[in-house]
Motif scaffolding. Structure first.
Motif, short mmCIF file in Angstrom:
data_model
loop_
_atom_site.label_atom_id
_atom_site.label_comp_id
_atom_site.label_asym_id
_atom_site.label_seq_id
_atom_site.Cartn_x
_atom_site.Cartn_y
_atom_site.Cartn_z
N LEU A 208 37.31 47.73 40.00
CA LEU A 208 37.43 46.27 39.96
C LEU A 208 36.28 45.69 39.16
N GLU A 209 36.47 44.44 38.72
CA GLU A 209 35.45 43.80 37.87
C GLU A 209 34.29 43.33 38.72
N GLY A 210 33.33 44.20 38.94
CA GLY A 210 32.15 43.86 39.71
C GLY A 210 32.46 43.64 41.19
N HIS A 211 31.43 43.26 41.95
CA HIS A 211 31.61 43.03 43.38
C HIS A 211 32.50 41.81 43.63
N GLU A 212 32.47 40.88 42.67
CA GLU A 212 33.34 39.71 42.78
C GLU A 212 34.81 40.14 42.80
N GLY A 213 35.09 41.25 42.12
CA GLY A 213 36.46 41.77 42.08
C GLY A 213 36.93 42.18 43.47
N ILE A 214 36.02 42.75 44.26
CA ILE A 214 36.40 43.13 45.63
C ILE A 214 36.72 41.87 46.44
N VAL A 215 35.88 40.84 46.26
CA VAL A 215 36.13 39.60 47.00
C VAL A 215 37.50 39.04 46.62
N GLU A 216 37.78 39.01 45.32
CA GLU A 216 39.08 38.48 44.87
C GLU A 216 40.23 39.29 45.47
N TRP A 217 40.06 40.61 45.52
CA TRP A 217 41.11 41.49 46.06
C TRP A 217 41.38 41.14 47.53
N VAL A 218 40.33 41.12 48.33
CA VAL A 218 40.57 40.94 49.77
C VAL A 218 40.86 39.48 50.15
N LYS A 219 40.51 38.54 49.25
CA LYS A 219 40.86 37.14 49.52
C LYS A 219 42.36 36.95 49.64
N GLY A 220 43.12 37.83 48.96
CA GLY A 220 44.58 37.72 49.01
C GLY A 220 45.17 38.39 50.24
#
Ligand SMILES: C[S@@+](CC[C@H](N)C(=O)[O-])C[C@H]1O[C@@H](n2cnc3c(N)ncnc32)[C@H](O)[C@@H]1O
Length: 272
Positions: A208-220
């Protein structure tokens, strides 16, 4: 195919889903559907229901495999069903809640990608048994769920939930997402109704694109029960604290990506 209408709205999630947020990772979220489908031992099922079809991504996988089958999708989220109808106008979709859903007629395949984890622990097995019993003899009950309760990404959500100005709000609520049943429990519960029960795990590693990518993933998905009940200000604080925690827990790859390990549990059962 007609589907029984939505019932009491007892789905574990309280707020409607966002198809747009969910589809930010459409390819990664759809891949397990294909991996599940590859193990379904049916040559040409005539009737198929995609339970918890979401925006129609898993339904599309089924329709590509069996274009001549009668395929329908049900989901408790109006937003998801609206998106699915637009994506696949030739298939039938209905808003319905798994808590009291039973197909009107016996079908060949009940397929479900990433749905049962949203059902309360104690409700899952009775629902699964009811659905297996609604299959034709030789019909297939197939599902996949994330099995990541003890992953760093999910432990971090619980740690952040307990430590912040939101902790009082969140302690009132019991997020639905606890551990899933073990393969042992699932086998023992379903085997008496089935001629075979095939269970396996796959660990995906999503760059994923950086740690922000993990946040975006689990936000959904998994983060929803934690952030949905919060005010806009608290949500912002929660997400910042969660991002900070992820930075402590996940190393960055040389190209800046972060690998999100994502274990998933699969089950394919054939009705006796
Ligand atoms: C993670 S999405 C999966 C979507 C799609 N099947 C896929 O493969 O990506 C989970 C879906 O389950 C639905 N869902 C959750 N609880 C449900 C329930 N009680 N009855 C029906 N659908 C439910 C949600 O609305 C959501 O669309």
């Amino acid at each position: 195919m007609a589907t029984q209408a939505a019932g009491k709205g007892r789905a574990a999630n309280t707020k409607d889903w966002s198809a747009a947020q969910y589809l930010k990772f459409a390819e990664q979220r759809t891949r397990p559907s294909r991996d599940l489908l590859a193990q379904v031992p049916l040559a040409a099922p005539k009737t198929i229901i995609d339970i918890g079809c979401g925006p129609g991504n898993s339904t599309e996988v089924l329709a590509k495999q069996w274009p001549d089958a009668q395929i329908s999708g049900i989901d408790s989220s109006p937003n998801m069903i609206e998106t699915a109808r637009k994506a696949l106008p030739n298939l039938q979709f209905a808003v319905a809640d798994l808590m009291d859903y039973t197909p009107e007629e016996p079908v060949d395949l009940l397929f479900s990608n990433a749905v049962y984890q949203w059902i309360k622990f104690e409700d899952r097995i009775p629902i699964m048994k009811r659905l297996v019993e609604s299959l034709k003899p030789g019909g297939v009950f197939a599902f996949q769920v994330p099995d990541n309760h003890t992953e760093k990404s999910h432990e971090a959500m619980r740690t952040v939930a307990e430590n912040g100005p939101w902790s009082a709000t969140l302690s009132q609520l019991k997020p639905a997402l606890g551990p899933f049943q073990t393969p042992f429990e699932l086998y023992n519960e379903l085997k008496p109704l089935c001629s075979s029960v095939d269970i396996w795990h796959t660990n995906y590693q999503h760059p994923l694109e950086g740690h922000e990518g993990i946040v975006e993933w689990v936000k959904g998905t998994g983060l929803r029960p934690f952030i949905d009940p919060l005010s806009a200000e608290q949500r912002e604080g929660f997400l910042a604290a969660y991002l900070g925690k992820l930075k402590e827990l996940y190393p960055s790859c040389n190209d800046g990506s972060v690998l999100l390990r994502y274990p998933r549990l699969f089950l394919v059962a054939v009705r006796a």
